[in-house]
Scaffold this active site. Structure first.
Site, short mmCIF file in Angstrom:
data_model
loop_
_atom_site.label_atom_id
_atom_site.label_comp_id
_atom_site.label_asym_id
_atom_site.label_seq_id
_atom_site.Cartn_x
_atom_site.Cartn_y
_atom_site.Cartn_z
N SER A 136 44.63 57.56 42.27
CA SER A 136 45.93 57.64 42.96
C SER A 136 45.80 58.48 44.22
CB SER A 136 46.95 58.29 42.02
OG SER A 136 48.09 58.72 42.75
N TYR A 169 50.17 55.29 47.64
CA TYR A 169 51.61 55.38 47.86
C TYR A 169 51.78 55.47 49.37
CZ TYR A 169 52.84 56.37 42.96
OH TYR A 169 53.05 56.30 41.61
N THR A 185 50.99 50.24 45.05
CA THR A 185 51.92 50.25 43.91
C THR A 185 53.30 49.97 44.48
OG1 THR A 185 50.59 51.77 42.60
CG2 THR A 185 52.94 51.72 42.13
N LYS A 188 50.18 46.40 42.36
CA LYS A 188 50.50 47.00 41.06
C LYS A 188 52.02 47.18 40.93
CE LYS A 188 49.49 51.16 38.27
NZ LYS A 188 50.71 51.96 38.19
N HIS A 212 55.02 50.65 35.47
CA HIS A 212 54.75 52.07 35.69
C HIS A 212 54.88 52.85 34.37
CE1 HIS A 212 54.25 54.34 39.58
NE2 HIS A 212 54.23 55.34 38.73
C1 LIG Z 1 51.55 61.18 34.39
C2 LIG Z 1 51.52 59.85 35.08
C3 LIG Z 1 51.35 59.78 36.46
C4 LIG Z 1 51.29 58.54 37.09
N1 LIG Z 1 51.03 58.48 38.45
C5 LIG Z 1 50.88 57.26 39.03
C6 LIG Z 1 50.46 57.15 40.39
O1 LIG Z 1 50.20 58.15 41.07
N2 LIG Z 1 50.33 55.91 40.91
C7 LIG Z 1 50.60 54.77 40.19
O2 LIG Z 1 50.48 53.67 40.71
N3 LIG Z 1 50.95 54.85 38.90
C8 LIG Z 1 51.09 56.05 38.30
N4 LIG Z 1 51.41 56.12 36.98
C9 LIG Z 1 51.56 54.87 36.19
C10 LIG Z 1 50.23 54.49 35.57
O3 LIG Z 1 49.29 54.13 36.54
C11 LIG Z 1 50.39 53.28 34.62
O4 LIG Z 1 51.02 52.23 35.29
C12 LIG Z 1 51.20 53.62 33.35
O5 LIG Z 1 50.98 54.95 32.95
C13 LIG Z 1 50.81 52.66 32.23
O6 LIG Z 1 51.51 52.90 31.08
P1 LIG Z 1 50.94 53.81 29.86
O7 LIG Z 1 51.05 55.23 30.31
O8 LIG Z 1 51.90 53.50 28.75
O9 LIG Z 1 49.52 53.40 29.61
C14 LIG Z 1 51.45 57.35 36.33
C15 LIG Z 1 51.62 57.44 34.94
C16 LIG Z 1 51.63 58.67 34.32
C17 LIG Z 1 51.77 58.69 32.81
#
Ligand SMILES: Cc1cc2nc3c(=O)[nH]c(=O)nc-3n(C[C@H](O)[C@H](O)[C@H](O)COP(=O)(O)O)c2cc1C
Length: 358
Positions: A112, A135, A161, A215, A239
């Site tokens: 990220s 982002y 994303t 994404k 997400h």
């Molecule tokens: C703590 C946290 C931070 C995240 N930060 C980002 C991010 O910076 N960029 C992004 O595209 N998705 C982010 N996500 C989403 C994850 O990439 C992913 O889509 C999501 O966590 C998938 O679901 P799961 O946690 O149930 O496996 C984040 C998710 C979590 C849990």
């Protein structure tokens, strides 16, 4: 002296329990929480828990291959570390620690753009198969500069994303008064993200040759538009239920998207994937790779780099057992016929995959 991790953690449940006891309340809520009522979070699990297996027997499964291809590279499992913005609040070293675990085990990392210690330091930390997620926080020239840096540092694809046009209300963070250390950095320039449209996708495809991942696709309509734009990877995601509340579970929308996309793009998925059997379900539906979001954070929270490596080992064990019990020796032999709809046996939520947790 502590017992080796192979003895400390015999199950993924123990990984989750260790992460919960190690992390302070703020980072814990940040990691596991979702938007508003967390209905989308639960629907992610609901979609997975509503699929049952139809095993086939007597098919010589003495040799199982659980490796997979990821953007033309052989990897140990069909999973990758999904991008997490604030990993530095979960584990010392942040994204660099995730990179080390990914390299040590042999799965890809999606980095990220808002995660510390940043693109160059994370790339230098370990020799991973890596892709980069942005982002958008400024103009096209700013984006082009990220593409150049990603390319220069061995990232194999670039990701926008697109389910973050507004920053959601994560009520666990609000109620807990958890002020994220990176909050100011994350919101600066957020209007550029809100202003994104398919024009920027077209512009990217016209200008850059690094494969593009979108994404946050959650409907068949948008998957079709992405295909028309020549996007290489359609990443089905909500997400992890952290953005739009009351969405569908991502595994519930996966089949219609796969049907429409066919082989015109790769389809990846995430959302609620916590177990080897979950990953096998996505592969049986026809996905090419599964993103691990919270599970990545839980592994790192449990015991840092070795904790995430151990998490992946346990996931691999579960995947191999599941494949063998389904009567297949590789993902290529899996089909949707290995699946059936069935009512969930437990009320789905983030931890319904871990019924032994108190
Ligand atoms: C703590 C946290 C931070 C995240 N930060 C980002 C991010 O910076 N960029 C992004 O595209 N998705 C982010 N996500 C989403 C994850 O990439 C992913 O889509 C999501 O966590 C998938 O679901 P799961 O946690 O149930 O496996 C984040 C998710 C979590 C849990």
């Amino acid at each position: 002296m502590n017992a080796p991790l192979t003895d400390q953690f015999l199950t993924l449940q123990e990984i989750v329990a260790a992460a919960r006891s190690n992390l302070a309340p703020g980072p814990w809520s940040y990691l596991i929480g979702g938007a508003e009522t967390e209905t989308t979070v639960r629907r992610n699990r609901m979609a997975l828990d509503s699929l049952a297996f139809r095993p086939r027997v007597l098919r010589d499964v003495s040799r199982i291959d659980s490796s997979a291809m990821f953007l033309g590279q052989k990897v140990r499992l069909p999973v990758f570390l999904a991008p997490i913005g604030g990993l530095e609040s979960i584990v010392e070293g942040g994204a660099a620690s995730a990179a080390r675990a990914a390299a040590q085990f042999g799965v890809p990392q999606m980095l990220s753009s808002v995660c510390q210690p940043g693109l160059e330091a994370t790339a230098a930390a370990a020799d991973t198969v890596r892709v980069f997620q942005l982002y958008v926080r400024s103009d096209d020239a700013w984006t082009d500069d990220w593409v150049r840096r990603a390319k220069d540092h061995g990232f194999r694809a670039f990701c926008f994303t697109v389910d973050v046009a507004a920053y959601s209300r994560r009520e666990r963070d609000l109620v807990g008064r958890f002020i994220k250390p990176w909050r100011a950095r994350a919101i600066e320039g957020a209007a550029f993200q809100a202003g994104l449209s398919w024009d920027q996708v077209k512009r990217y495809k016209d200008k850059h040759d690094l494969p593009l991942i979108i994404k946050g696709i959650a409907t068949v309509e948008d998957a079709e538009i992405a295909v028309q734009h020549g996007v290489e990877v359609i990443y089905v995601s909500n997400h992890g239920g952290r953005q739009l509340d009351h969405g569908l579970g991502s595994t519930a929308v996966l089949p219609e998207i796969l049907k429409a996309v066919k082989d015109k793009a790769e389809v990846w998925v995430d959302g609620g994937y916590m177990r080897g059997s979950d990953v096998v379900k996505a592969m049986a539906l026809g996905a090419k790779a599964v993103g691990l979001g919270r599970l990545t954070g839980l592994g790192l929270g449990a015991a840092g780099v070795p904790g995430l490596v151990r998490t992946l080992e346990l996931l691999e064990d579960e995947i191999r057992i599941c494949l063998g019990l389904l009567g297949v020796t590789s993902y290529a032999e899996l089909t949707p016929k290995h699946l059936a709809s069935a009512p969930p046996a437990n009320l789905p939520d983030t931890f319904s995959a871990f019924p032994l947790l108190g």
